[in-house]
Design a protein around this motif. Sequence first.
Motif, PDB file in Angstrom:
ATOM      1  N   ALA A 110       0.709  -0.867   0.528  1.00 37.00           N
ATOM      2  CA  ALA A 110       0.129  -0.068   0.164  1.00 37.00           C
ATOM      3  C   ALA A 110       0.786   1.401   0.209  1.00 37.00           C
ATOM      4  O   ALA A 110       1.845   1.509   0.839  1.00 37.00           O
ATOM      5  CB  ALA A 110      -1.016  -0.071   1.650  1.00 37.00           C
ATOM      6  N   LEU A 111       0.494   2.482  -0.453  1.00 35.93           N
ATOM      7  CA  LEU A 111       1.293   3.518  -0.980  1.00 35.93           C
ATOM      8  C   LEU A 111       0.002   4.476  -1.189  1.00 35.93           C
ATOM      9  O   LEU A 111      -0.870   4.657  -1.082  1.00 35.93           O
ATOM     10  CB  LEU A 111       1.886   3.737  -2.676  1.00 35.93           C
ATOM     11  CG  LEU A 111       2.694   5.141  -2.393  1.00 35.93           C
ATOM     12  CD1 LEU A 111       3.457   5.363  -1.612  1.00 35.93           C
ATOM     13  CD2 LEU A 111       3.063   4.453  -4.092  1.00 35.93           C
ATOM     14  N   VAL A 112       0.632   5.082   0.476  1.00 35.79           N
ATOM     15  CA  VAL A 112      -0.902   6.362   0.167  1.00 35.79           C
ATOM     16  C   VAL A 112      -0.971   7.541  -0.306  1.00 35.79           C
ATOM     17  O   VAL A 112       0.743   8.083  -0.444  1.00 35.79           O
ATOM     18  CB  VAL A 112      -0.570   7.321   2.023  1.00 35.79           C
ATOM     19  CG1 VAL A 112      -1.273   8.084   2.131  1.00 35.79           C
ATOM     20  CG2 VAL A 112      -0.737   5.551   2.833  1.00 35.79           C
ATOM     21  N   VAL A 113      -1.549   7.928  -0.930  1.00 36.57           N
ATOM     22  CA  VAL A 113      -1.343   8.820  -1.882  1.00 36.57           C
ATOM     23  C   VAL A 113      -2.638   9.884  -1.767  1.00 36.57           C
ATOM     24  O   VAL A 113      -3.639   9.878  -1.098  1.00 36.57           O
ATOM     25  CB  VAL A 113      -1.800   8.437  -3.872  1.00 36.57           C
ATOM     26  CG1 VAL A 113      -0.222   6.951  -3.531  1.00 36.57           C
ATOM     27  CG2 VAL A 113      -3.004   7.601  -3.922  1.00 36.57           C
ATOM     28  N   ASP A 160      -7.037   8.878   4.776  1.00 34.08           N
ATOM     29  CA  ASP A 160      -7.794   8.901   5.238  1.00 34.08           C
ATOM     30  C   ASP A 160      -7.862  10.063   6.060  1.00 34.08           C
ATOM     31  O   ASP A 160      -7.677   9.258   7.116  1.00 34.08           O
ATOM     32  CB  ASP A 160      -9.361   7.717   5.301  1.00 34.08           C
ATOM     33  CG  ASP A 160      -9.878   8.386   5.634  1.00 34.08           C
ATOM     34  OD1 ASP A 160     -10.818   8.695   5.686  1.00 34.08           O
ATOM     35  OD2 ASP A 160     -10.617   7.005   6.421  1.00 34.08           O
ATOM     36  N   GLY A 161      -7.770  11.408   6.211  1.00 37.51           N
ATOM     37  CA  GLY A 161      -7.703  11.856   7.800  1.00 37.51           C
ATOM     38  C   GLY A 161      -6.477  12.217   7.752  1.00 37.51           C
ATOM     39  O   GLY A 161      -5.538  11.912   6.805  1.00 37.51           O
ATOM     40  N   PRO A 162      -5.900  13.268   8.858  1.00 33.37           N
ATOM     41  CA  PRO A 162      -5.100  14.508   8.747  1.00 33.37           C
ATOM     42  C   PRO A 162      -4.006  13.039   9.011  1.00 33.37           C
ATOM     43  O   PRO A 162      -2.645  13.712   8.613  1.00 33.37           O
ATOM     44  CB  PRO A 162      -4.741  15.130   9.820  1.00 33.37           C
ATOM     45  CG  PRO A 162      -6.196  14.648  10.645  1.00 33.37           C
ATOM     46  CD  PRO A 162      -7.531  13.748  10.041  1.00 33.37           C
ATOM     47  N   ILE A 163      -3.915  12.267   9.847  1.00 37.73           N
ATOM     48  CA  ILE A 163      -2.041  11.166   9.616  1.00 37.73           C
ATOM     49  C   ILE A 163      -1.990  10.601   8.726  1.00 37.73           C
ATOM     50  O   ILE A 163      -0.462  10.532   8.198  1.00 37.73           O
ATOM     51  CB  ILE A 163      -2.681  10.040  11.415  1.00 37.73           C
ATOM     52  CG1 ILE A 163      -2.722  11.333  13.118  1.00 37.73           C
ATOM     53  CG2 ILE A 163      -1.080   9.196  11.339  1.00 37.73           C
ATOM     54  CD1 ILE A 163      -3.043   9.802  13.232  1.00 37.73           C
ATOM     55  N   GLN A 164      -2.693  10.604   7.629  1.00 41.49           N
ATOM     56  CA  GLN A 164      -2.400   9.740   6.965  1.00 41.49           C
ATOM     57  C   GLN A 164      -1.861  10.503   5.650  1.00 41.49           C
ATOM     58  O   GLN A 164      -1.004  10.551   5.405  1.00 41.49           O
ATOM     59  CB  GLN A 164      -3.637   8.802   6.538  1.00 41.49           C
ATOM     60  CG  GLN A 164      -3.631   7.860   6.649  1.00 41.49           C
ATOM     61  CD  GLN A 164      -4.402   6.721   5.879  1.00 41.49           C
ATOM     62  OE1 GLN A 164      -5.478   6.848   5.099  1.00 41.49           O
ATOM     63  NE2 GLN A 164      -5.451   5.398   7.022  1.00 41.49           N
TER      64      GLN A 164
END
Length: 130
Positions: free
Chosen positions: A9-12, A61-65
Amino acid sequence: MTQSIATIALVVKSYDEAIAFYHDTLGFDLAEDTPLDGDKRWVVMAPAGKSGARLLLARADGPIQEAAIGNQAGGRVMFFLETDDFAGDHARMLAKGVQFLEAPRQEPYGKVAVFVDLYGNKWDLIEPQR
């Protein structure tokens, strides 16, 4: 028992801008784009030739991510894109505007150069020493 790492998984920030970069700039194939609940999607990119692990593009999904976008590995190289044509791939990537952080260099393990994706994640383009 046989196991392998199949998907990472790569957060984009955005599915579509990430798909455009990995497909149009790096030449990856869009392996899957399946709608999920709400506006989420299961988006999987596969390197040309479809060997090795695939990338799951996961919209933050949200500020941490969101804060992790572009720095999921704390500034280290996170991905290693292996090729059997370093010179050709390097030239094609430069022509597409990929930012390399260094000139290609020869190491005992192969020819390598570090580049960044659209969010700043570091990648090695590497042709392993055979």
